[in-house]
Design a protein around this motif. Sequence first.
Motif, PDB file in Angstrom:
ATOM      1  N   GLU A  34       1.002   6.578  12.194  1.00 53.26           N
ATOM      2  CA  GLU A  34       1.957   6.068  11.244  1.00 53.26           C
ATOM      3  C   GLU A  34       3.523   5.062  13.056  1.00 53.26           C
ATOM      4  OE1 GLU A  34       2.855   6.190   8.299  1.00 53.26           O
ATOM      5  OE2 GLU A  34       1.470   7.321   7.688  1.00 53.26           O
ATOM      6  N   GLU A 114       4.282   9.478   1.123  1.00 55.64           N
ATOM      7  CA  GLU A 114       2.870   8.782   0.902  1.00 55.64           C
ATOM      8  C   GLU A 114       3.316   7.761  -0.236  1.00 55.64           C
ATOM      9  OE1 GLU A 114       0.718   7.776   3.376  1.00 55.64           O
ATOM     10  OE2 GLU A 114       1.765   8.696   4.628  1.00 55.64           O
ATOM     11  N   GLY A 144      -2.007   3.504   3.617  1.00 52.48           N
ATOM     12  CA  GLY A 144      -0.710   4.559   2.993  1.00 52.48           C
ATOM     13  C   GLY A 144      -2.221   5.862   1.970  1.00 52.48           C
ATOM     14  N   HIS A 147      -4.237   7.576   3.145  1.00 57.57           N
ATOM     15  CA  HIS A 147      -3.185   8.708   3.536  1.00 57.57           C
ATOM     16  C   HIS A 147      -2.852  10.258   2.469  1.00 57.57           C
ATOM     17  CE1 HIS A 147      -1.416   6.382   7.403  1.00 57.57           C
ATOM     18  NE2 HIS A 147      -2.618   6.667   7.526  1.00 57.57           N
TER      19      HIS A 147
HETATM   20 MN   MN3 Z   1       0.959   6.802   5.602  1.00 56.14          MN
END
Ligand code: MN3
Length: 262
Positions: A34, A114, A144, A147
């Motif tokens: 991040e 997310e 993303g 994640h």
């Molecule tokens: Mn992320």
Amino acid sequence: MSTLNNYMFQSFGFRQQKKLKPFYDLICSITGEEFGHVELVSHTINSMLVGSTYEEDPDQTPMRDGKDKRISYHFIDTDQMAKPFDSMGAPWTGDYTFKSGNLVEDLLHNYFLEIGARTHKMRVYEMTEHPIAREMIGYLLVRGGVHIKAYAKALYILTGVDMTKMLPVPNLDNRKFDATRKWEDAGEGRKLYTFSDHDYKAVNQIWKGTDPIDGLPLEVIQGAPVGGEIPDYPNAPETFAPGISEEDFIEISKRLQRKAGL
Ligand code: MN3
């Protein structure tokens, strides 16, 4: 900023990190990524703003175009470089960090965060054809997505609830976006980086098996992805940045190269 600070403070204040190491390692690994994403978005904003105003004598109002921009204060407060505020100029604040300390609750929050970020990226993608913006969003949609899947897998191990069954949210495949396909083809949607050459190895107890969306094998990469080149931004004399003239720079170079001080 919010994902970075959420995960960062969740990692700094992680209780029983030795006993719960795979979960600690997961949050630490994603925190590292991040930080890079904040830098990437900053460079996107900076690069898109290059040339917004021009070099001219002050009496020729070379920054006149800044007056009619939505966030004209950005042109007054900065040299047209990113700062942590939203598209309407509202500043990011520490209130946006979430750290309950309850591991299921924190991971659930991260999962939601997310997914919210994915929705926003998809909408912004639909708002702009700018190649720099699209390139950044295309890459971040894929990363993303990793994640989202990683937090879902962590929650499954902790609770037995399979959050991956609802993915993708929003229900549109990453491959629908022109700017995502090369990253999907490169397998970036299935790699989890530790962002450390030695630490966070236990993340492989969570990031394992197959991708819930395309069924291909997941992979933990020890370390960080190869970075891009950092832009070398031109001077912007109308903003007085960086405020070093060519003549000044000759003198400064001489002082830098001198062996002794002063
Ligand atoms: Mn992320």
